[in-house]
Design a protein around this motif. Structure first.
Motif, PDB file in Angstrom:
ATOM      1  N   ASP A 153       1.021  -0.988   0.316  1.00 39.72           N
ATOM      2  CA  ASP A 153       0.216   0.298  -0.171  1.00 39.72           C
ATOM      3  C   ASP A 153       0.885   1.614   0.484  1.00 39.72           C
ATOM      4  O   ASP A 153       0.639   2.594  -0.661  1.00 39.72           O
ATOM      5  N   ILE A 154       1.962   0.864   1.492  1.00 43.45           N
ATOM      6  CA  ILE A 154       2.764   2.106   0.641  1.00 43.45           C
ATOM      7  C   ILE A 154       4.342   1.547   0.876  1.00 43.45           C
ATOM      8  O   ILE A 154       4.561   0.652   1.383  1.00 43.45           O
ATOM      9  N   ILE A 155       5.132   3.390   0.011  1.00 44.21           N
ATOM     10  CA  ILE A 155       6.638   2.829   0.520  1.00 44.21           C
ATOM     11  C   ILE A 155       6.841   3.458   1.046  1.00 44.21           C
ATOM     12  O   ILE A 155       6.647   5.401   0.326  1.00 44.21           O
ATOM     13  N   ILE A 156       8.134   2.973   1.409  1.00 43.08           N
ATOM     14  CA  ILE A 156       8.290   4.387   2.601  1.00 43.08           C
ATOM     15  C   ILE A 156       9.725   4.592   2.195  1.00 43.08           C
ATOM     16  O   ILE A 156      10.731   2.921   2.474  1.00 43.08           O
ATOM     17  N   ASN A 157      10.861   5.357   1.821  1.00 40.95           N
ATOM     18  CA  ASN A 157      12.442   5.140   0.997  1.00 40.95           C
ATOM     19  C   ASN A 157      13.044   6.062   2.595  1.00 40.95           C
ATOM     20  O   ASN A 157      13.195   7.863   2.030  1.00 40.95           O
ATOM     21  N   CYS A 158      13.575   5.622   3.342  1.00 37.17           N
ATOM     22  CA  CYS A 158      15.087   6.151   4.204  1.00 37.17           C
ATOM     23  C   CYS A 158      15.829   5.946   3.588  1.00 37.17           C
ATOM     24  O   CYS A 158      16.726   5.966   4.286  1.00 37.17           O
ATOM     25  N   ALA A 159      16.437   5.052   2.057  1.00 41.08           N
ATOM     26  CA  ALA A 159      17.435   4.566   1.805  1.00 41.08           C
ATOM     27  C   ALA A 159      18.193   6.248   1.491  1.00 41.08           C
ATOM     28  O   ALA A 159      17.535   6.912   1.074  1.00 41.08           O
ATOM     29  N   GLY A 160      20.031   5.658   1.864  1.00 42.76           N
ATOM     30  CA  GLY A 160      20.510   7.393   1.067  1.00 42.76           C
ATOM     31  C   GLY A 160      21.986   6.351   1.214  1.00 42.76           C
ATOM     32  O   GLY A 160      22.066   5.917   2.428  1.00 42.76           O
TER      33      GLY A 160
END
Length: 293
Positions: free
Chosen positions: A46-53
């Motif tokens: 439902d949701i993608i959270i991108n904390c990568a970096g």
């Protein structure tokens, strides 16, 4: 609700799942799949959270410069492909204050992105984060999005390596090692937000319809570096401080992210105070040092 969390073991990502244990989390990090090389497909979420970096503190920025742009651009391209393949209801990307011009002196509002040059110390991170925001703008209309711009987030889980630590973690590590020499005059003003409050804000944005916009995530309150140092010195038992008193080392004079939009969008709650937040962070870093030793 199914949540795909990228960067799940990073500083911000690691704080999210514990706040909403009833959500169905898929926790991904570089060992699950490497965003620099991943070519596979992912089931619906439902949701993608991108904390990568690929980021760090000021020493990291000086050492890697163009690599910050190149590696993050590769990762963002992978996230964009995953997002278009999964077709979630919403994707949330985590930004930082380096995306703003370096010459701003008052409370920084969301409308000021792109109004001037980046500060030289963070310009490659700034360019990378702006690219991430631009990619969100290009998503199909059926996919909602949020770009959440974090201020100086601190708290347990802070990086402790000299290369990757930020101001709070770096100062605590320094004081605990017996080094109380400080750069600058201490008059610089910054906006510090406890990690659990930042994570709560991110979770609240998951829970609302997409705004398709960028929003500051911050305390909205300015603290001088000298006032920041006081509780750090207290809880690390540091009694004598030595300032270089060189104004050229102060960086941007004032950097406070205005949080009015955040509060009007997701509401307010009682934020962790700086004194308690610093105590918790010192306890965490001290425990990390003792574990390693």
């Amino acid at each position: 609700m199914k949540i795909l969390l990228l960067g799940a073991t990073g500083y911000v990502g690691a704080s999210l799942a514990a706040l909403r244990p009833h959500w169905e989390w898929t926790l991904c990090n570089s060992t699950t799949f490497d965003l620099l090389n991943f070519t596979g497909e992912i089931d619906y979420h439902d949701i993608i959270i991108n904390c990568a970096g690929w980021y760090g503190g000021l020493p990291f920025n000086k050492m890697h410069r163009e690599q910050i742009m190149v590696k993050n651009a590769q990762m963002f391209a992978t996230v964009d492909r995953i997002t278009r393949q999964v077709k979630p209801k919403k994707v949330i990307s985590i930004g930082s204050g380096c995306v703003y011009p370096g010459n701003l002196k008052d409370n920084i509002t969301e409308e000021q992105i792109g109004t001037g040059p980046y500060h030289d110390s963070v310009k490659y991170s700034g360019v990378a984060k702006k690219l991430e925001l631009d990619l969100l703008h290009q998503l199909p209309d059926t996919i909602g999005w949020e770009f959440l711009i974090l201020c100086n987030v601190y708290g347990p889980g802070e990086h402790t390596s000299p290369e990757k630590s930020h101001v709070v973690g770096g100062l605590i590590q320094k004081f605990l090692s017996g080094n109380a020499t400080l750069l600058g005059t201490g008059t610089g003003i910054r906006d510090f937000f406890y990690i659990k409050d930042a994570a709560e804000a991110i979770c609240r944005f998951v829970e609302i319809p997409a705004t398709n916009s960028h929003t500051n995530i911050s305390s909205g309150k300015g603290t001088t570096i000298k006032d920041l140092v006081k509780p750090i010195a207290k809880y690390t038992n540091t009694t004598e401080l030595k300032w270089s008193n060189n104004p050229s080392e102060d960086g941007v004079p004032i950097k406070i992210l205005d949080n009015k939009k955040m509060q009007s969008t997701i509401g307010t709650w009682s934020y962790c105070g700086l004194d308690l937040g610093i105590k918790n962070t010192v306890d965490y870093i001290r425990g990390t040092i003792n574990t390693v030793s």
